[in-house]
Every structure is written in structure tokens, then in C-alpha cells.
Design an enzyme around this catalytic site. Sequence first.
Site, PDB file in Angstrom:
ATOM      1  N   GLY A 177       0.840  -1.197   0.000  1.00  0.00           N
ATOM      2  CA  GLY A 177       0.000   0.000   0.000  1.00  0.00           C
ATOM      3  C   GLY A 177       0.877   1.250   0.000  1.00  0.00           C
ATOM      4  CB  THR A 204      -9.753   7.413   8.340  1.00  0.00           C
ATOM      5  OG1 THR A 204     -10.327   8.454   7.562  1.00  0.00           O
ATOM      6  CG2 THR A 204     -10.878   6.554   8.874  1.00  0.00           C
ATOM      7  CE1 TYR A 213     -11.775   3.034   4.886  1.00  0.00           C
ATOM      8  CE2 TYR A 213     -12.146   5.318   5.538  1.00  0.00           C
ATOM      9  CZ  TYR A 213     -11.282   4.262   5.297  1.00  0.00           C
ATOM     10  OH  TYR A 213      -9.935   4.441   5.462  1.00  0.00           O
ATOM     11  CD1 TRP A 215      -8.721  14.233   2.622  1.00  0.00           C
ATOM     12  CD2 TRP A 215      -8.049  15.995   1.421  1.00  0.00           C
ATOM     13  NE1 TRP A 215      -9.821  15.039   2.395  1.00  0.00           N
ATOM     14  CE2 TRP A 215      -9.431  16.125   1.664  1.00  0.00           C
ATOM     15  CE3 TRP A 215      -7.409  16.985   0.699  1.00  0.00           C
ATOM     16  CZ2 TRP A 215     -10.188  17.208   1.188  1.00  0.00           C
ATOM     17  CZ3 TRP A 215      -8.152  18.073   0.232  1.00  0.00           C
ATOM     18  CH2 TRP A 215      -9.519  18.179   0.474  1.00  0.00           C
TER      19      TRP A 215
HETATM   20  N1  LIG Z   1      -5.523   6.826   1.425  1.00  0.00           N
HETATM   21  C1  LIG Z   1      -6.074   7.757   2.195  1.00  0.00           C
HETATM   22  O1  LIG Z   1      -6.463   8.852   1.755  1.00  0.00           O
HETATM   23  C2  LIG Z   1      -6.224   7.511   3.680  1.00  0.00           C
HETATM   24  C3  LIG Z   1      -6.932   8.433   4.430  1.00  0.00           C
HETATM   25  C4  LIG Z   1      -7.084   8.223   5.798  1.00  0.00           C
HETATM   26  C5  LIG Z   1      -6.540   7.109   6.384  1.00  0.00           C
HETATM   27  N2  LIG Z   1      -5.862   6.224   5.634  1.00  0.00           N
HETATM   28  C6  LIG Z   1      -5.370   5.017   6.293  1.00  0.00           C
HETATM   29  O2  LIG Z   1      -3.970   4.877   6.179  1.00  0.00           O
HETATM   30  C7  LIG Z   1      -3.660   3.484   6.092  1.00  0.00           C
HETATM   31  C8  LIG Z   1      -2.881   3.221   4.822  1.00  0.00           C
HETATM   32  O3  LIG Z   1      -3.634   3.650   3.696  1.00  0.00           O
HETATM   33  P1  LIG Z   1      -3.056   3.613   2.218  1.00  0.00           P
HETATM   34  O4  LIG Z   1      -3.443   4.870   1.568  1.00  0.00           O
HETATM   35  O5  LIG Z   1      -1.648   3.199   2.250  1.00  0.00           O
HETATM   36  O6  LIG Z   1      -3.951   2.448   1.605  1.00  0.00           O
HETATM   37  P2  LIG Z   1      -3.723   1.576   0.311  1.00  0.00           P
HETATM   38  O7  LIG Z   1      -2.642   2.120  -0.539  1.00  0.00           O
HETATM   39  O8  LIG Z   1      -5.069   1.328  -0.270  1.00  0.00           O
HETATM   40  O9  LIG Z   1      -3.183   0.214   0.942  1.00  0.00           O
HETATM   41  C9  LIG Z   1      -4.027  -0.586   1.697  1.00  0.00           C
HETATM   42  C10 LIG Z   1      -3.311  -1.882   1.936  1.00  0.00           C
HETATM   43  O10 LIG Z   1      -4.214  -2.707   2.660  1.00  0.00           O
HETATM   44  C11 LIG Z   1      -4.045  -4.010   2.199  1.00  0.00           C
HETATM   45  N3  LIG Z   1      -5.264  -4.785   2.319  1.00  0.00           N
HETATM   46  C12 LIG Z   1      -6.453  -4.542   1.738  1.00  0.00           C
HETATM   47  N4  LIG Z   1      -7.315  -5.535   2.048  1.00  0.00           N
HETATM   48  C13 LIG Z   1      -6.638  -6.381   2.854  1.00  0.00           C
HETATM   49  C14 LIG Z   1      -6.991  -7.599   3.487  1.00  0.00           C
HETATM   50  N5  LIG Z   1      -8.200  -8.127   3.368  1.00  0.00           N
HETATM   51  N6  LIG Z   1      -6.057  -8.215   4.235  1.00  0.00           N
HETATM   52  C15 LIG Z   1      -4.813  -7.695   4.364  1.00  0.00           C
HETATM   53  N7  LIG Z   1      -4.424  -6.573   3.769  1.00  0.00           N
HETATM   54  C16 LIG Z   1      -5.339  -5.918   3.025  1.00  0.00           C
HETATM   55  C17 LIG Z   1      -3.678  -3.925   0.738  1.00  0.00           C
HETATM   56  O11 LIG Z   1      -2.906  -5.057   0.475  1.00  0.00           O
HETATM   57  P3  LIG Z   1      -2.673  -5.671  -0.992  1.00  0.00           P
HETATM   58  O12 LIG Z   1      -1.833  -4.658  -1.715  1.00  0.00           O
HETATM   59  O13 LIG Z   1      -1.952  -6.942  -0.746  1.00  0.00           O
HETATM   60  O14 LIG Z   1      -4.047  -5.829  -1.580  1.00  0.00           O
HETATM   61  C18 LIG Z   1      -2.918  -2.622   0.665  1.00  0.00           C
HETATM   62  O15 LIG Z   1      -1.543  -2.859   0.686  1.00  0.00           O
HETATM   63  C19 LIG Z   1      -4.979   2.745   6.154  1.00  0.00           C
HETATM   64  O16 LIG Z   1      -5.294   2.462   7.485  1.00  0.00           O
HETATM   65  C20 LIG Z   1      -5.936   3.776   5.638  1.00  0.00           C
HETATM   66  O17 LIG Z   1      -7.257   3.543   5.993  1.00  0.00           O
HETATM   67  C21 LIG Z   1      -5.685   6.379   4.289  1.00  0.00           C
END
Ligand SMILES: NC(=O)c1ccc[n+]([C@@H]2O[C@H](COP(=O)([O-])OP(=O)(O)OC[C@H]3O[C@@H](n4cnc5c(N)ncnc54)[C@H](OP(=O)(O)O)[C@@H]3O)[C@@H](O)[C@H]2O)c1
Length: 297
Positions: free
Chosen positions: A9, A99, A123, A148
Site C-alpha cells: 500500500g 482516518t 467505511y 487525504w
Molecule cells: N488513502 C487515504 O487517503 C487515507 C486516508 C485516511 C486514512 N488512511 C489510512 O492509512 C492506512 C494506509 O492507507 P493507504 O493509503 O496506504 O492504503 P492503500 O494504498 O489502499 O493500501 C491498503 C493496503 O491494505 C491491504 N489490504 C487490503 N485488504 C486487505 C486484506 N483483506 N487483508 C490484508 N491486507 C489488506 C492492501 O494489500 P494488498 O496490496 O496486498 O491488496 C494494501 O496494501 C490505512 O489504514 C488507511 O485507511 C488512508
Amino acid sequence: MILITGKNGQLGWELRRALAPLGPITAVDATEMPLEDTGAIRRVIRKVRPTIVVNAAAHADLDRAEKQGDLAMAINGVAPAIIADEIKRLGGGLVHFSTGLVFDGVKKTAYDEGDPPRPASVYGESRLAGEAGVRGVGLPHLIFRTGWVYGARGKNFLRTTLETAAAGLPLREFNDQRGAPTWCRMVAEATALVLAQTGAAQRPDALEDYGGTYHLSAAGETSWFEFARAILQRAPEPLRSRAAEVAPMTTREAPVRARRPANALLDCTKFTETFGFALPDWRESLDLVMEEMEISR
Ligand SMILES: NC(=O)c1ccc[n+]([C@@H]2O[C@H](COP(=O)([O-])OP(=O)(O)OC[C@H]3O[C@@H](n4cnc5c(N)ncnc54)[C@H](OP(=O)(O)O)[C@@H]3O)[C@@H](O)[C@H]2O)c1
């Protein structure tokens, strides 16, 4: 040993890089440790025997979560407590990411950690349940709420904006939602600094003194509309010329399932005062990301 989930991710990949100086790392993806499978979670943690788990995995698709409520709840709501329970048995600690979408976005100013959560989406509800689960286990932990999030890799607003502009497609973005675009590398490096400074990577008990929930996002604020323009203004030609073509739109005009909050701003005062370092303005991080993408092109 540090166990990082969500290794491919946006955040997980940067954590692998930023936490490397703190000790050996095992990083897992969804096939190695599927978070909807509680047996798999327990097996992996018992095998790896980490001192700290850094949980960067999530069901992170807001709109899909509306249709996949059970799966989102399993991954975001239930799994964090299972992870916490397993690592507690080993005497370890947990860093968990959550989040700002645990809030409904109605407040006029930035949300602080004392504001009562009120999720406006499936979510957000699943993430709130995950936080409560971690707290309920009662182990040394940190919960970092961010929002974000973007970076040079993965699926995110920065890359989508550049791809949309390159494809010559129309550029329309919300100008009625406020937030702080947050570089995933900044979050990973802030996490590394906290773990180094508290000594928690070696002694997770150190988190007892700091434990709890913190807001962790870039300083400053903007809208998606202004963010899209700022991205394209920093891009090489011919993309740069398209910055002037970005058109504003309102949340009501968007055909999305999950409601996006008008105010996604997080007040990070507690984080900066507790750990003693500032979180950079979103524009400074954007400059760096764009320079890095330019060099690697
Ligand atoms: N993106 C945003 O804007 C945002 C905002 C607020 C908070 N956050 C939080 O920050 C953290 C990281 O976010 P990110 O942006 O890095 O997200 P991301 O790029 O979508 O990565 C999410 C990761 O979760 C893994 N995942 C999804 N389903 C899974 C499952 N069933 N079992 C195990 N792993 C699973 C995926 O693994 P695979 O690659 O193997 O599928 C992926 O590597 C998360 O907690 C997210 O909610 C993100």
C-alpha cells in the site's frame, strides 16, 4: 522485529523504508495475512513474534465499503482487535492507522482528538469500530488518524490527476471539501521518529507513557480543486498548461455512494506537542513528491 501489514500500500511501502533503521522487518500483504481471516492473523503473528505490529492495511475504498459492509467491518473493524490481542500475548505493542472519516465533517474548524466521532459512512463506522477494538484490548498502542493520503506510488489523487490531464480528459474537482493532502512518506517518517524517540521498537511498554490516539496529517489546508491545480502547476508541460482548465464542482454534483465530509481537517497539536516536531505544510511535501517523480521519469 517489526511486522508491517499492507506492505504494498502507499503507506505500507513507505513504512518498510522508513522503519528499516529501527530493526528487522517482516512485511505482509493480503495474501500472506488476510485480515478477514482471524486464524491467519493469529498464525502469522505467532510465527513472526514481532515486538511491534504496524497495521497499515485496510479496506480503504470508501465507495466499495458501502456495498461490502461485512468485509469492510471484518478488515477494518474486527481485525485490529485480533492483531492487538495476539501482540499483547507476546508483550508487544501496536501502531494502528485510522482516518478522520470517523467524523462527519460538519464542524467548522479542524477536528481534535477530543471531538466525539460520528461517522457518516460504512467505511467510517468500520474504522471507528477498529479503533475501539484496539483500545478495548488494553495494550501499549498508538492510533494515528490521517487523511487525504497520496504519494508517488499506488492509487491516489495525485496520480489520478496527472493521468487524467495526460489523457486529455476533463478535470473537475470538489471545491467544497476542505482537507490537508498528506504525503504517505511524511506519515511513515513521523511514525519512525516517534518509535525511535520513544524507544518503542525495542521496548513497546514505552508506549504506555504516550499511548493513545493522535491526529497526524500535513499542516495547512486546501480543497481537492485547489490541490489538483497545485499538482498540475508543478508538472512539466504540456500538463502544466492544463492547470487553468481544472473546473470546480460541488459534492452534490458527484455520483458517489459514500458521503465525503465537507471538513476533513485534523488538528495535529497533540501530536506536535507530545513528540516535539512539526508536520510540514502540504505544499512543501507536494514540491518534493513532484520533484522525485520528475527525476524518476
Ligand atoms: N488513502 C487515504 O487517503 C487515507 C486516508 C485516511 C486514512 N488512511 C489510512 O492509512 C492506512 C494506509 O492507507 P493507504 O493509503 O496506504 O492504503 P492503500 O494504498 O489502499 O493500501 C491498503 C493496503 O491494505 C491491504 N489490504 C487490503 N485488504 C486487505 C486484506 N483483506 N487483508 C490484508 N491486507 C489488506 C492492501 O494489500 P494488498 O496490496 O496486498 O491488496 C494494501 O496494501 C490505512 O489504514 C488507511 O485507511 C488512508
